[in-house]
Scaffold this motif. Structure first.
Motif, PDB file in Angstrom:
ATOM      1  N   ASP A   1       0.792  -1.229   0.000  1.00  0.00           N
ATOM      2  CA  ASP A   1       0.000   0.000   0.000  1.00  0.00           C
ATOM      3  C   ASP A   1       0.828   1.286   0.000  1.00  0.00           C
ATOM      4  O   ASP A   1       0.393   2.304   0.522  1.00  0.00           O
ATOM      5  N   ASP A   2       2.023   1.257  -0.613  1.00  0.00           N
ATOM      6  CA  ASP A   2       2.846   2.471  -0.608  1.00  0.00           C
ATOM      7  C   ASP A   2       3.053   3.071  -1.990  1.00  0.00           C
ATOM      8  O   ASP A   2       3.723   4.087  -2.130  1.00  0.00           O
ATOM      9  N   GLY A   3       2.510   2.448  -3.034  1.00  0.00           N
ATOM     10  CA  GLY A   3       2.698   2.948  -4.381  1.00  0.00           C
ATOM     11  C   GLY A   3       3.979   2.494  -5.037  1.00  0.00           C
ATOM     12  O   GLY A   3       4.307   2.917  -6.154  1.00  0.00           O
ATOM     13  N   GLY A   4       4.734   1.610  -4.361  1.00  0.00           N
ATOM     14  CA  GLY A   4       5.958   1.075  -4.927  1.00  0.00           C
ATOM     15  C   GLY A   4       5.682  -0.001  -5.965  1.00  0.00           C
ATOM     16  O   GLY A   4       4.540  -0.288  -6.322  1.00  0.00           O
ATOM     17  N   MET A   5       6.754  -0.633  -6.445  1.00  0.00           N
ATOM     18  CA  MET A   5       6.647  -1.617  -7.528  1.00  0.00           C
ATOM     19  C   MET A   5       5.697  -2.755  -7.172  1.00  0.00           C
ATOM     20  O   MET A   5       4.823  -3.122  -7.963  1.00  0.00           O
ATOM     21  N   TYR A   6       5.859  -3.331  -5.989  1.00  0.00           N
ATOM     22  CA  TYR A   6       5.003  -4.449  -5.608  1.00  0.00           C
ATOM     23  C   TYR A   6       3.598  -3.971  -5.281  1.00  0.00           C
ATOM     24  O   TYR A   6       2.606  -4.653  -5.596  1.00  0.00           O
ATOM     25  N   SER A   7       3.491  -2.821  -4.661  1.00  0.00           N
ATOM     26  CA  SER A   7       2.175  -2.256  -4.365  1.00  0.00           C
ATOM     27  C   SER A   7       1.377  -2.034  -5.648  1.00  0.00           C
ATOM     28  O   SER A   7       0.195  -2.375  -5.732  1.00  0.00           O
ATOM     29  N   ARG A   8       2.027  -1.474  -6.664  1.00  0.00           N
ATOM     30  CA  ARG A   8       1.332  -1.238  -7.948  1.00  0.00           C
ATOM     31  C   ARG A   8       0.938  -2.538  -8.617  1.00  0.00           C
ATOM     32  O   ARG A   8      -0.047  -2.592  -9.367  1.00  0.00           O
ATOM     33  N   GLY A   9       1.707  -3.600  -8.354  1.00  0.00           N
ATOM     34  CA  GLY A   9       1.430  -4.890  -8.983  1.00  0.00           C
ATOM     35  C   GLY A   9       0.579  -5.825  -8.159  1.00  0.00           C
ATOM     36  O   GLY A   9       0.268  -6.938  -8.592  1.00  0.00           O
ATOM     37  N   PHE A  10       0.143  -5.392  -6.954  1.00  0.00           N
ATOM     38  CA  PHE A  10      -0.645  -6.262  -6.095  1.00  0.00           C
ATOM     39  C   PHE A  10      -2.009  -6.537  -6.698  1.00  0.00           C
ATOM     40  O   PHE A  10      -2.764  -5.620  -6.998  1.00  0.00           O
ATOM     41  N   ARG A  11      -2.343  -7.829  -6.869  1.00  0.00           N
ATOM     42  CA  ARG A  11      -3.571  -8.194  -7.566  1.00  0.00           C
ATOM     43  C   ARG A  11      -4.537  -9.063  -6.752  1.00  0.00           C
ATOM     44  O   ARG A  11      -5.742  -8.933  -6.899  1.00  0.00           O
TER      45      ARG A  11
END
Length: 332
Positions: free
Chosen positions: A317-327
């Motif tokens: 939930d921080d807008g980082g790479m993994y956050s943006r890719g969380f599905r």
């Protein structure tokens, strides 16, 4: 928990100085809010409540939550002593939680509190201080101490991600749990495989999940990426048709839903880009000291399992790479 018992448990877990787990002296009570209860009943001092989204049974001892069982899943969250997980080399954030993730002997069904297996299992689980899913996951972090079993197989200790080898047609050969162990394996579906010596001591993201849940906790594993009575090999297959339930289904877009997550859930990401496929998997830990939702996974850039922020923050939930890719998320 006594000081002596606390020290003994930390020694048993075997976490190195670069990654730590420490314990409060007394069990903490869960303070999270829950959706409206639909039913409740008493049994031997406990109250059993039925809750929705996802459908589950919550065991209360007075007002305190003692355990949560989700319909169709084997993972059970037990409320126990508060612990703090950290990886100082990789992040300043820590996760302090009273959630202990255990596996029930079978998937939960509504009314199983009346089943003959449940009361003895719950009594034992509430008293159990052996390493759970989260503590075992920490046993593979950078610098974690190694240990071998009676057969001489190293079953825990600092794990690498391993070499990534192209096998043609855009496919990648990566490291599964049996590569880390260096032993051949026969799966629930009859598939047999042998370890690759180049991948010894290594696990990729889904291999890490399988090492923690499968090898260490005896959850059934598959050697393929097809539906069956166990965890498939790849992240996309675990998310799409793995066992258990989906507190967060995959809609093909970034998920910003976190309230249905619980510790131990598998979380899935699309991080490679262009493939439109879930290509990364991790284990959800909970809310960290910065108020962020943190997970743990094995990654190529940091060469192994981490809950840290090197090569991308371990956050949903921080807008980082993994956050943006969380599905998506799955509770097995």
């Amino acid at each position: 928990m006594s000081r002596i018992a606390t020290i003994a448990l930390i020694v048993a877990i075997g976490v190195a100085a670069v990654a730590f787990v420490y314990f409060d002296q007394e069990p903490a009570q869960s303070s999270s809010t829950a959706p409206q209860s639909v039913t409740s009943k008493q049994q031997e001092g406990y109250t059993f409540e039925r809750l929705d989204n996802p459908a589950r049974t919550v065991v209360r001892n007075g007002t305190a939550v003692a355990a949560t069982m989700t319909d169709g899943a084997r993972t059970v969250v037990i409320t126990g002593a508060s612990r703090t997980f950290g990886e100082p080399k990789a992040t300043k954030a820590e996760v302090t939680t009273d959630a202990w993730v255990r596996l029930a002997p079978q998937p939960w069904r509504q009314g199983d509190e009346q089943a003959s297996w449940f009361q003895p299992w719950l009594t034992k689980a509430l008293r159990d201080t052996s390493p759970d899913i989260l503590a075992v996951a920490m046993e593979y972090i950078d610098g974690a101490a190694a240990q071998k079993n009676a057969e001489g197989v190293r079953f825990r200790g600092d794990a690498a991600f391993g070499p990534v080898a192209a096998t043609g047609a855009g496919r990648l050969e990566r490291s599964d749990f049996y590569d880390y162990l260096g032993v051949p394996w026969e799966f629930e579906d009859g598939t047999r495989t042998k370890p690759d010596s180049k991948h010894y001591g290594a696990v990729d993201c889904s291999g890490f999940v399988r090492l923690v849940y499968g090898y260490r906790h005896d959850f059934p594993l598959l050697g393929t990426n097809t539906p069956g009575p166990g965890l498939p090999r790849r992240a996309y297959a675990m998310a799409e048709f793995g066992p258990g339930v989906t507190p967060i289904p995959n809609t093909g877009r970034r998920s910003t839903t976190f309230e249905t997550l619980q510790a131990g859930d598998l979380v899935f990401f699309e991080v490679e880009g262009g493939a439109d496929e879930l290509d990364h998997a991790g284990i959800y830990l909970g809310v960290d000291s910065d108020g962020r939702h943190r997970f743990m996974s094995s990654r190529e850039r940091v060469n192994g399992p981490t809950l840290g922020d090197v090569g991308g923050t371990s956050l949903l939930d921080d807008g980082g790479m993994y956050s943006r890719g969380f599905r998506a998320a799955r509770r097995i």
